[in-house]
Design a protein around this motif. Structure first.
Motif, short mmCIF file in Angstrom:
data_model
loop_
_atom_site.label_atom_id
_atom_site.label_comp_id
_atom_site.label_asym_id
_atom_site.label_seq_id
_atom_site.Cartn_x
_atom_site.Cartn_y
_atom_site.Cartn_z
N TYR A 161 0.71 -0.90 -0.04
CA TYR A 161 -0.08 -0.17 -0.17
C TYR A 161 0.95 1.66 -0.19
O TYR A 161 0.67 2.31 -0.66
CB TYR A 161 -1.30 0.08 1.29
N PRO A 162 1.72 1.08 0.46
CA PRO A 162 2.67 2.41 1.10
C PRO A 162 2.85 3.10 -0.14
O PRO A 162 3.47 3.97 -0.91
CB PRO A 162 3.57 2.41 1.72
N SER A 163 3.92 2.32 -1.50
CA SER A 163 4.28 2.58 -2.64
C SER A 163 3.04 2.01 -3.97
O SER A 163 3.46 3.46 -4.64
CB SER A 163 5.31 1.24 -2.67
N ASP A 164 2.49 1.28 -4.01
CA ASP A 164 1.24 1.63 -5.14
C ASP A 164 -0.08 1.00 -4.16
O ASP A 164 -0.38 0.24 -4.60
CB ASP A 164 2.09 0.36 -6.17
N PRO A 165 -0.77 2.21 -3.89
CA PRO A 165 -1.57 1.27 -3.13
C PRO A 165 -3.22 1.10 -4.55
O PRO A 165 -3.64 -0.04 -4.18
CB PRO A 165 -2.69 3.09 -2.83
N GLU A 166 -3.10 1.23 -5.94
CA GLU A 166 -4.06 0.47 -6.48
C GLU A 166 -3.29 -0.82 -6.73
O GLU A 166 -4.46 -1.43 -7.27
CB GLU A 166 -4.24 1.73 -8.18
N ALA A 167 -1.94 -0.77 -7.67
CA ALA A 167 -1.54 -2.07 -7.36
C ALA A 167 -1.47 -3.53 -6.49
O ALA A 167 -2.04 -4.46 -6.11
CB ALA A 167 -0.94 -2.07 -7.64
N ALA A 168 -1.78 -2.99 -5.43
CA ALA A 168 -2.04 -3.21 -3.86
C ALA A 168 -3.49 -3.89 -3.91
O ALA A 168 -3.29 -4.96 -3.10
CB ALA A 168 -1.52 -2.58 -2.83
N VAL A 169 -4.00 -3.15 -3.95
CA VAL A 169 -5.70 -3.41 -3.38
C VAL A 169 -6.00 -4.42 -5.03
O VAL A 169 -7.49 -4.34 -4.92
CB VAL A 169 -6.82 -1.97 -3.72
N ALA A 170 -5.78 -4.18 -6.28
CA ALA A 170 -6.15 -5.08 -7.26
C ALA A 170 -6.72 -6.42 -7.72
O ALA A 170 -7.60 -6.70 -7.64
CB ALA A 170 -5.35 -4.37 -8.63
N PRO A 171 -5.68 -7.48 -6.72
CA PRO A 171 -5.98 -9.00 -6.41
C PRO A 171 -7.11 -8.79 -5.29
O PRO A 171 -7.72 -9.35 -5.75
CB PRO A 171 -5.21 -9.26 -5.52
N TYR A 172 -8.01 -7.72 -4.53
CA TYR A 172 -8.02 -7.84 -4.02
C TYR A 172 -10.03 -7.60 -4.10
O TYR A 172 -10.89 -8.13 -4.33
CB TYR A 172 -8.72 -7.30 -2.19
N VAL A 173 -9.66 -6.33 -5.34
CA VAL A 173 -10.74 -6.51 -5.81
C VAL A 173 -11.51 -7.61 -7.04
O VAL A 173 -12.72 -7.85 -6.70
CB VAL A 173 -11.17 -4.56 -7.22
N GLU A 174 -10.80 -8.36 -7.14
CA GLU A 174 -10.75 -9.89 -7.96
C GLU A 174 -11.01 -10.46 -7.15
O GLU A 174 -12.68 -10.96 -7.05
CB GLU A 174 -9.28 -9.55 -9.08
N ALA A 175 -10.84 -10.67 -5.93
CA ALA A 175 -10.70 -11.52 -5.42
C ALA A 175 -12.28 -11.79 -4.66
O ALA A 175 -13.23 -12.58 -4.70
CB ALA A 175 -9.82 -11.33 -4.05
N SER A 176 -12.31 -10.32 -4.37
CA SER A 176 -13.73 -10.38 -3.78
C SER A 176 -15.05 -10.07 -4.98
O SER A 176 -16.31 -10.87 -4.21
CB SER A 176 -13.75 -8.94 -3.02
N MET A 177 -14.74 -10.01 -5.88
CA MET A 177 -15.73 -9.95 -6.84
C MET A 177 -16.47 -11.63 -7.46
O MET A 177 -17.49 -12.15 -7.52
CB MET A 177 -15.51 -9.35 -8.75
N ALA A 178 -14.55 -11.95 -7.19
CA ALA A 178 -14.96 -14.06 -7.16
C ALA A 178 -16.07 -14.53 -6.50
O ALA A 178 -16.75 -15.63 -6.75
CB ALA A 178 -13.67 -14.28 -7.71
N ALA A 179 -15.14 -13.95 -5.02
CA ALA A 179 -15.88 -14.17 -4.07
C ALA A 179 -17.79 -14.20 -4.24
O ALA A 179 -18.43 -15.31 -4.18
CB ALA A 179 -15.59 -13.90 -2.99
#
Length: 237
Positions: A161-179
């Motif tokens: 998150y401190p270095s690249d918030p968007e890249a950090a959260v992207a896999p979690y967005v995909e994971a939440s949608m998959a769930a």
């Protein structure tokens, strides 16, 4: 609305350092709810270095919101949760000597065992959540066990998150949608704090609950417990 479940393990760690009852874990749980927590989480480990089995039993009638018990589904753990019957049990793959959770389940590799555990929890009316990473295929496997939710392991997000918030959260967005597509609710936890929680919440669809302990108790040393809980709740508005 995303619920905030406060993990009170670190309160028990502090209590156990002196071998007495200060701070009082039961009182802290009640106060957390009074200050706005939507649930209380505990993670009893085999060595009882923080939350003890008798704490879990004592907390059951006191917790009026949602009681979430995390742990590896050993025989002792299962006897405890089947007796206590919390609202939710979160299954984690921790080794007995683990300091803290460091990965989610490889669900396919443990499919038979996890399915059996989920069935036993459902028999007594307990919601089952499986601790996982962000791999959509693994999340789909979690749904195949009959689980109700997954809890996403968020340390990789917190680290990036401190270095690249968007890249950090992207896999979690995909994971939440998959769930969500697989019929699962979505919880999250590990290293979420006042710096990264609001962004995570804003980006993540379908987020039912976050479970946070170490950061809240640490912040409470400076802010006070009530103010800390209120600030974390504000991140979830």
């Amino acid at each position: 609305m995303t619920n905030l479940s406060v993990n009170i393990n670190k309160v028990a760690t502090l209590r156990n350092a002196r071998g007495e009852n200060t701070p009082d874990v039961e009182r802290v749980a009640v106060d957390c709810e009074r200050f706005g927590a939507d649930g209380i989480t505990v993670h009893p480990r085999p060595d009882e270095r923080h939350i003890r089995h008798d704490d879990v039993i004592a907390l059951r009638p006191l917790v009026k919101t949602e009681f979430n018990i995390e742990g590896y589904p050993s025989d002792d753990f299962m006897r405890l949760v089947l007796m206590v019957r919390p609202e939710q049990v979160t299954l984690v793959p921790d080794a007995p000597d683990a300091i803290t959770s460091s990965a989610g389940w490889d669900v396919a590799a443990h499919m038979e065992m996890l399915t059996s555990i989920v069935d036993r929890l459902h028999e007594v009316g307990v919601r089952a959540s499986i601790f996982v990473g962000t791999d959509p295929a693994n999340i789909k496997a979690a749904a195949a066990t009959g689980a109700d939710r997954v809890e996403l392991y968020t340390k990789p997000y917190a680290d990036m998150y401190p270095s690249d918030p968007e890249a950090a959260v992207a896999p979690y967005v995909e994971a939440s949608m998959a769930a969500h597509k697989a019929g699962l609710g979505v919880n999250a936890g590990h290293d979420l704090n006042l710096e990264n929680l609001k962004f995570f919440h804003e980006r993540l669809p379908y987020l039912n609950e976050v479970s946070i302990g170490h950061a809240i108790i640490s912040d409470a040393l400076y802010l006070g417990l009530e103010a800390a809980i209120r600030q974390y709740k504000a991140c979830l508005q």
